[in-house]
Motif scaffolding. Sequence first.
Motif, PDB file in Angstrom:
ATOM      1  N   LEU A 167      23.217   0.418  68.399  1.00 45.94           N
ATOM      2  CA  LEU A 167      22.104  -0.372  67.868  1.00 45.94           C
ATOM      3  C   LEU A 167      20.911   0.502  67.483  1.00 45.94           C
ATOM      4  O   LEU A 167      19.773   0.046  67.484  1.00 45.94           O
ATOM      5  N   HIS A 168      21.178   1.756  67.169  1.00 44.64           N
ATOM      6  CA  HIS A 168      20.175   2.683  66.634  1.00 44.64           C
ATOM      7  C   HIS A 168      18.967   2.860  67.542  1.00 44.64           C
ATOM      8  O   HIS A 168      17.823   2.914  67.089  1.00 44.64           O
ATOM      9  N   GLY A 169      19.197   2.912  68.847  1.00 37.44           N
ATOM     10  CA  GLY A 169      18.126   3.184  69.798  1.00 37.44           C
ATOM     11  C   GLY A 169      17.272   1.987  70.172  1.00 37.44           C
ATOM     12  O   GLY A 169      16.283   2.142  70.883  1.00 37.44           O
ATOM     13  N   ASN A 170      17.617   0.803  69.728  1.00 43.97           N
ATOM     14  CA  ASN A 170      16.860  -0.402  70.078  1.00 43.97           C
ATOM     15  C   ASN A 170      17.243  -0.805  71.505  1.00 43.97           C
ATOM     16  O   ASN A 170      18.198  -1.550  71.724  1.00 43.97           O
ATOM     17  N   GLU A 171      16.482  -0.301  72.477  1.00 43.95           N
ATOM     18  CA  GLU A 171      16.815  -0.474  73.894  1.00 43.95           C
ATOM     19  C   GLU A 171      16.789  -1.937  74.340  1.00 43.95           C
ATOM     20  O   GLU A 171      17.638  -2.365  75.112  1.00 43.95           O
ATOM     21  N   LYS A 172      15.814  -2.705  73.853  1.00 44.76           N
ATOM     22  CA  LYS A 172      15.724  -4.116  74.264  1.00 44.76           C
ATOM     23  C   LYS A 172      16.927  -4.905  73.762  1.00 44.76           C
ATOM     24  O   LYS A 172      17.505  -5.702  74.500  1.00 44.76           O
ATOM     25  N   LEU A 173      17.308  -4.664  72.521  1.00 42.63           N
ATOM     26  CA  LEU A 173      18.471  -5.348  71.968  1.00 42.63           C
ATOM     27  C   LEU A 173      19.746  -4.888  72.675  1.00 42.63           C
ATOM     28  O   LEU A 173      20.620  -5.711  72.984  1.00 42.63           O
ATOM     29  N   ALA A 174      19.850  -3.611  72.960  1.00 42.99           N
ATOM     30  CA  ALA A 174      21.013  -3.084  73.677  1.00 42.99           C
ATOM     31  C   ALA A 174      21.126  -3.715  75.061  1.00 42.99           C
ATOM     32  O   ALA A 174      22.222  -4.090  75.493  1.00 42.99           O
ATOM     33  N   GLU A 175      20.022  -3.857  75.742  1.00 49.18           N
ATOM     34  CA  GLU A 175      20.029  -4.480  77.074  1.00 49.18           C
ATOM     35  C   GLU A 175      20.439  -5.943  76.992  1.00 49.18           C
ATOM     36  O   GLU A 175      21.229  -6.430  77.814  1.00 49.18           O
ATOM     37  N   ALA A 176      19.948  -6.662  75.984  1.00 51.05           N
ATOM     38  CA  ALA A 176      20.290  -8.074  75.824  1.00 51.05           C
ATOM     39  C   ALA A 176      21.777  -8.244  75.495  1.00 51.05           C
ATOM     40  O   ALA A 176      22.456  -9.090  76.089  1.00 51.05           O
ATOM     41  N   VAL A 177      22.287  -7.440  74.573  1.00 51.08           N
ATOM     42  CA  VAL A 177      23.709  -7.515  74.215  1.00 51.08           C
ATOM     43  C   VAL A 177      24.571  -7.143  75.408  1.00 51.08           C
ATOM     44  O   VAL A 177      25.586  -7.785  75.688  1.00 51.08           O
ATOM     45  N   LEU A 201      33.298  -2.637  70.269  1.00 49.51           N
ATOM     46  CA  LEU A 201      32.080  -1.820  70.205  1.00 49.51           C
ATOM     47  C   LEU A 201      32.293  -0.571  69.361  1.00 49.51           C
ATOM     48  O   LEU A 201      31.385  -0.139  68.635  1.00 49.51           O
ATOM     49  N   ASN A 202      33.471   0.011  69.432  1.00 51.82           N
ATOM     50  CA  ASN A 202      33.748   1.192  68.619  1.00 51.82           C
ATOM     51  C   ASN A 202      33.770   0.834  67.135  1.00 51.82           C
ATOM     52  O   ASN A 202      33.289   1.612  66.304  1.00 51.82           O
ATOM     53  N   LYS A 203      34.304  -0.339  66.785  1.00 48.16           N
ATOM     54  CA  LYS A 203      34.282  -0.775  65.388  1.00 48.16           C
ATOM     55  C   LYS A 203      32.840  -0.959  64.910  1.00 48.16           C
ATOM     56  O   LYS A 203      32.496  -0.563  63.791  1.00 48.16           O
ATOM     57  N   ILE A 204      32.014  -1.561  65.750  1.00 47.05           N
ATOM     58  CA  ILE A 204      30.602  -1.744  65.393  1.00 47.05           C
ATOM     59  C   ILE A 204      29.929  -0.387  65.221  1.00 47.05           C
ATOM     60  O   ILE A 204      29.170  -0.171  64.272  1.00 47.05           O
ATOM     61  N   ARG A 205      30.213   0.543  66.116  1.00 45.79           N
ATOM     62  CA  ARG A 205      29.611   1.877  66.047  1.00 45.79           C
ATOM     63  C   ARG A 205      30.040   2.600  64.774  1.00 45.79           C
ATOM     64  O   ARG A 205      29.222   3.226  64.099  1.00 45.79           O
ATOM     65  N   ARG A 206      31.319   2.537  64.447  1.00 45.41           N
ATOM     66  CA  ARG A 206      31.808   3.202  63.227  1.00 45.41           C
ATOM     67  C   ARG A 206      31.147   2.635  61.982  1.00 45.41           C
ATOM     68  O   ARG A 206      30.816   3.370  61.061  1.00 45.41           O
ATOM     69  N   ARG A 207      30.966   1.323  61.967  1.00 42.37           N
ATOM     70  CA  ARG A 207      30.312   0.701  60.814  1.00 42.37           C
ATOM     71  C   ARG A 207      28.886   1.211  60.679  1.00 42.37           C
ATOM     72  O   ARG A 207      28.419   1.506  59.588  1.00 42.37           O
ATOM     73  N   GLY A 208      28.177   1.313  61.803  1.00 43.66           N
ATOM     74  CA  GLY A 208      26.806   1.827  61.775  1.00 43.66           C
ATOM     75  C   GLY A 208      26.749   3.273  61.311  1.00 43.66           C
ATOM     76  O   GLY A 208      25.858   3.660  60.553  1.00 43.66           O
ATOM     77  N   VAL A 209      27.698   4.085  61.750  1.00 41.92           N
ATOM     78  CA  VAL A 209      27.746   5.492  61.325  1.00 41.92           C
ATOM     79  C   VAL A 209      28.000   5.574  59.828  1.00 41.92           C
ATOM     80  O   VAL A 209      27.365   6.365  59.122  1.00 41.92           O
ATOM     81  N   MET A 210      28.916   4.757  59.318  1.00 39.58           N
ATOM     82  CA  MET A 210      29.204   4.766  57.885  1.00 39.58           C
ATOM     83  C   MET A 210      28.002   4.321  57.065  1.00 39.58           C
ATOM     84  O   MET A 210      27.723   4.881  56.005  1.00 39.58           O
ATOM     85  N   GLU A 211      27.257   3.339  57.564  1.00 38.11           N
ATOM     86  CA  GLU A 211      26.070   2.882  56.844  1.00 38.11           C
ATOM     87  C   GLU A 211      25.005   3.967  56.813  1.00 38.11           C
ATOM     88  O   GLU A 211      24.328   4.156  55.817  1.00 38.11           O
ATOM     89  N   ARG A 212      24.847   4.704  57.908  1.00 36.29           N
ATOM     90  CA  ARG A 212      23.861   5.795  57.936  1.00 36.29           C
ATOM     91  C   ARG A 212      24.255   6.916  57.003  1.00 36.29           C
ATOM     92  O   ARG A 212      23.408   7.546  56.392  1.00 36.29           O
ATOM     93  N   GLU A 213      25.558   7.184  56.863  1.00 41.73           N
ATOM     94  CA  GLU A 213      26.014   8.277  56.005  1.00 41.73           C
ATOM     95  C   GLU A 213      25.886   7.938  54.528  1.00 41.73           C
ATOM     96  O   GLU A 213      25.863   8.831  53.697  1.00 41.73           O
ATOM     97  N   GLN A 214      25.822   6.669  54.174  1.00 35.25           N
ATOM     98  CA  GLN A 214      25.730   6.283  52.773  1.00 35.25           C
ATOM     99  C   GLN A 214      24.321   6.396  52.222  1.00 35.25           C
ATOM    100  O   GLN A 214      24.124   6.311  51.026  1.00 35.25           O
ATOM    101  N   GLN A 215      23.347   6.585  53.062  1.00 39.00           N
ATOM    102  CA  GLN A 215      21.981   6.755  52.592  1.00 39.00           C
ATOM    103  C   GLN A 215      21.786   8.226  52.231  1.00 39.00           C
ATOM    104  O   GLN A 215      22.216   9.115  52.959  1.00 39.00           O
ATOM    105  N   PRO A 216      21.151   8.493  51.100  1.00 39.47           N
ATOM    106  CA  PRO A 216      20.949   9.893  50.712  1.00 39.47           C
ATOM    107  C   PRO A 216      20.034  10.604  51.709  1.00 39.47           C
ATOM    108  O   PRO A 216      19.112  10.001  52.263  1.00 39.47           O
TER     109      PRO A 216
END
Length: 135
Positions: free
Chosen positions: A38-48, A106-121
């Motif tokens: 969740l990109h370092g969002n600690e409150k959201l990570a704790e809630a999830v 969770l690994n699928k969610i993480r991979r999706r987040g990594v792919m989204e970060r890599e698509q930004q220049p």
Amino acid sequence: MDLTVVAYVVYLVVSIGLTIWVARTLSRNGRIFLADVLHGNEKLAEAVNHLLVVGFYLVNLGFVALYLSGDEDIASTREVFEALSTKLGVVLLVLGVMHLGNVYVLNKIRRRGVMEREQQPPVPPQGWAAPVAGA
């Protein structure tokens, strides 16, 4: 005391204890993983993390309760151990499948987040270039 009741009590104590231990382990170690997902969002990570643990408890304790009753009467100590080994083995398998399912999702969610970060220049665009004619 009836040996069937003894088997039920031992089954419940061990199954509930294992469920609590696995849930706490997943919660403690999953918190770090979720923060990364969740990109370092600690409150959201704790809630999830909390929601996942509650769901884990509900599913596993519900299964433990449904699997409590047995079809046969237990008349000897040997039958107590046989019934417990079967019931606890199934509970352990369900706990393992639940754990692997959580890790997979969770690994699928993480991979999706990594792919989204890599698509930004890496550098924001600084201008626009016209297409070259004849190229």
